[in-house]
Structures are given as structure tokens and as C-alpha cells.
Scaffold this active site. Structure first.
Site, PDB file in Angstrom:
ATOM      1  N   ASP A  67     -19.705  -2.412  48.763  1.00 17.08           N
ATOM      2  CA  ASP A  67     -18.900  -2.437  49.956  1.00 17.08           C
ATOM      3  C   ASP A  67     -17.288  -2.340  49.433  1.00 17.08           C
ATOM      4  O   ASP A  67     -16.928  -2.948  48.519  1.00 17.08           O
ATOM      5  CB  ASP A  67     -19.046  -3.363  50.674  1.00 17.08           C
ATOM      6  CG  ASP A  67     -18.146  -3.424  51.958  1.00 17.08           C
ATOM      7  OD1 ASP A  67     -18.174  -2.414  52.862  1.00 17.08           O
ATOM      8  OD2 ASP A  67     -17.680  -4.581  52.146  1.00 17.08           O
ATOM      9  N   ASP A  69     -14.105  -2.607  51.951  1.00 17.87           N
ATOM     10  CA  ASP A  69     -13.156  -3.369  52.584  1.00 17.87           C
ATOM     11  C   ASP A  69     -13.638  -4.829  52.582  1.00 17.87           C
ATOM     12  O   ASP A  69     -14.621  -5.306  52.994  1.00 17.87           O
ATOM     13  CB  ASP A  69     -13.274  -3.031  54.078  1.00 17.87           C
ATOM     14  CG  ASP A  69     -12.880  -1.514  54.261  1.00 17.87           C
ATOM     15  OD1 ASP A  69     -12.108  -0.975  53.412  1.00 17.87           O
ATOM     16  OD2 ASP A  69     -12.940  -1.032  55.507  1.00 17.87           O
ATOM     17  N   ALA A 175     -17.552   2.907  54.724  1.00 19.35           N
ATOM     18  CA  ALA A 175     -17.361   3.721  56.283  1.00 19.35           C
ATOM     19  C   ALA A 175     -16.002   4.524  56.137  1.00 19.35           C
ATOM     20  O   ALA A 175     -15.832   5.459  56.885  1.00 19.35           O
ATOM     21  CB  ALA A 175     -17.466   2.525  57.357  1.00 19.35           C
ATOM     22  N   LYS A 219     -25.278   2.820  55.732  1.00 19.08           N
ATOM     23  CA  LYS A 219     -25.058   2.680  54.443  1.00 19.08           C
ATOM     24  C   LYS A 219     -26.318   2.370  53.746  1.00 19.08           C
ATOM     25  O   LYS A 219     -26.384   3.075  52.358  1.00 19.08           O
ATOM     26  CB  LYS A 219     -24.364   1.116  54.232  1.00 19.08           C
ATOM     27  CG  LYS A 219     -22.946   1.459  54.526  1.00 19.08           C
ATOM     28  CD  LYS A 219     -22.037   0.201  54.166  1.00 19.08           C
ATOM     29  CE  LYS A 219     -20.599   0.334  54.420  1.00 19.08           C
ATOM     30  NZ  LYS A 219     -19.997  -0.998  53.814  1.00 19.08           N
TER      31      LYS A 219
END
Length: 314
Positions: A67, A69, A175, A219
Site C-alpha cells: 500500500d 499512503d 487508490a 485492491k
């Protein structure tokens, strides 16, 4: 109360749009990965700690999924990208204030609120509509140097480098728009990126998405699609995230890691004996089989600076 929506547990499952978003992201990532893979062989991030025992050297059926962020980067990539576009007069001051508020919420709440993230993505889509993909890619390179490079967590970067050193592919899963995610992956020497796919016709953004934002179950669908295309064994793969929203992705792999976890993910990880690491304060996370990791990232900050910047420019 929408403002307290982040306090309410959300249960989501994959939908047809999630599957479409995941498959579109996997296809886009594979198209861009060949060049990034070559560059990754030349990249050598400045880390000094010992390489962990995991990952297994030479296991080509394994890969790592990170991931972005607050896992790889402090704060939200979309916010930093928005700041860069504002500097280039893509939008007005009131829109910057909205980006600053979303970033402040992200930092203070410690979780990804779906309503705030959707608002940020809708704003970004309206901003880039009519612009060429190549233009945004070029600007993304500049914005990475201006706002993102100094916000990479050294510890997480070292974990990614350990997978690369073991001969495995490493993918960002985010995202954020796939074009921006691809820039970040290339600059970090990673294999490629899975990200939200914005529709384009003849190289020009239409202002629409393909499927839905690559978030939560989407995801997991992207990782599943990419693993199938790459011939990976997910039970031998690793995934890293800070958010409980990524539990579907983390649950897919045999080696899930909670990095800078929010409260829900920390509790879930402890219950399942997942590995944890927290780079936000320098404290050691609960010892549940975590391998040695590299240096500690700086304490998360920057929200106050962003708001102050906005006030100075009003």
C-alpha cells in the site's frame, strides 16, 4: 453523522465494479512494469541495516505488494499531487483548501474515510479532465521531487528493497491514479504499480473511472488478477499496509504485514499473529515474528505546514 463515519466499522465485499477496477489496474500495471523492472535493477536506496531473513532468496513465485499512503509514504499521494497541480494553476485556492482538509482528516483520524477519499478522487478527476495522460505523467515526475521524495518511510523502503534483493517483484497497490503510482514506483526502483485507472480516449482523460477506485476489495481483486497473470503463488507472497480497509488484500497472501497500522488493523493483526512494524514514533511494535528492518522514518507531520501554506496564498 458523516463527519464521524470513520468511527463506524464498514463491511464491504467485492462487487462487479471492484473486479473490473482490479483487472483494469492489473492490466495497466503489467503494461508499464517492463521498463520499471529494468530500472529497479539499477536502483540502490540508501539503507544500512541488515537484510531480514525473509523474503526467501530466489523465490520467483513470490512477490510483495505495498500500500502507498501512510505505508510507503507519509500522508496521501493524491493530496501531494493536488498541491503540485495547484502550484501549476490547474485549480483555484478553494480546491486547495479542500485538499488540505482531507489531508488533515487523514492524518488526525488515522484512517481512510471513504467519503473523504471519494470527494478527493472526484475533485482530481474533474481537474484532469481534458488533459493528456503524458502531460500528467511529466508533471508527476516534478511533483514527486517537490513533495513526495522526502516523505518516503525509510523502514518501509528497506523492506521493499529486501524483496528486490531476493530477486522478487515489488508492486505498489494504491487508490491513487495509476499514472502517479507508476511514477512513484519507478523513482523507488520498484517493479510497477496497481492504481486507480482513469478512462482516457486517444491519450486524453475523459473525467471517468474504469470500474471504481482501487480501494478495499478492489485492491484484493487487482492483486489476485496480477498474481494469476504473473504465475505467482499468493501463499508465498507478502503484502504491507497501514489500513484496516486493506484487510482483504492482506488476507490474500501468506505473509501479511501491518505497517504503521490504524487501531482496527493493529487489533486484527495481533489477533491473527500478523507481523507489525511502526515507523511513526520509533517504538518497537509488538514482537510477533517481525524480521529486522531498516531505519526509522521521520515523525508524521506536514499538515500544519500545508494549511499555513494555504493561508499565506489566500
Amino acid at each position: 453523522m458523516a463527519a464521524l463515519g470513520w468511527l463506524t466499522p464498514r463491511r464491504r465485499s467485492a462487487t462487479a465494479r471492484s473486479v473490473l477496477a482490479g483487472e483494469a489496474s492489473a492490466e495497466a500495471a503489467r503494461k508499464s512494469s517492463q521498463e520499471l523492472e529494468e530500472l529497479a535493477l539499477e536502483a540502490a536506496p540508501d539503507v544500512t541495516d541488515q537484510e531480514p531473513a525473509f523474503p526467501v532468496l530466489g523465490d520467483v513465485k513470490a512477490a510483495a505488494f505495498f500500500d502507498l499512503d501512510n505505508t510507503v509514504m507519509q500522508g496521501a499521494a493524491l493530496f501531494h499531487f493536488g498541491r503540485g497541480l495547484y502550484k501549476r494553476k490547474f485549480f483555484e485556492t478553494r480546491d486547495l483548501a479542500r485538499f488540505a482538509w482531507q489531508q488533515a482528516w487523514f492524518r488526525l483520524a488515522g484512517v481512510e474515510d471513504p467519503e473523504h477519499m471519494q470527494d478527493a478522487r472526484d475533485s482530481a478527476l474533474s481537474i484532469v479532465k481534458g488533459h493528456r495522460v503524458s502531460e500528467l505523467m511529466s508533471i508527476g515526475e516534478e511533483i514527486y521531487d517537490e513533495y513526495m521524495a522526502e516523505r518516503i518511510w525509510p523502514g518501509t523502503r528497506a523492506l521493499a528493497q529486501a524483496h528486490l534483493d531476493a530477486g522478487q517483484k515489488v508492486w505498489l497497490v494504491t487508490a491513487a491514479p495509476v499514472e502517479i503510482a507508476t511514477v512513484i514506483a519507478r523513482r523507488l526502483g520498484l517493479t510497477g504499480a496497481l492504481g486507480t485507472v482513469a478512462e482516457s480516449v486517444d491519450g486524453v482523460y475523459t473525467g471517468k473511472l474504469v470500474g471504481e477506485p482501487l480501494h478495499g476489495p478492489a485492491k484484493a481483486e487487482a492483486v489476485r488478477a496480477l498474481a494469476a497473470a504473473e504465475g505467482l503463488d499468493l501463499s508465498r507472497c507478502a503484502a504491507y499496509s497501514d489500513s484496516h480497509n486493506d484487510i482483504p488484500m492482506l488476507s490474500l497472501v501468506g505473509h501479511p504485514y501491518a505497517i504503521n497500522p490504524d487501531a482496527k488493523l493493529r487489533k486484527h493483526a495481533r489477533n491473527l499473529d500478523w507481523r507489525l512494524r511502526d515507523y511513526r514514533t520509533g517504538r518497537k511494535a509488538a514482537k510477533v515474528g517481525i524480521p529486522a528492518a531498516a531505519g526509522v522514518g521521520a515523525v508524521a507531520g506536514g499538515t500544519a505546514a500545508a494549511i499555513a501554506l494555504h493561508r499565506r496564498r489566500r
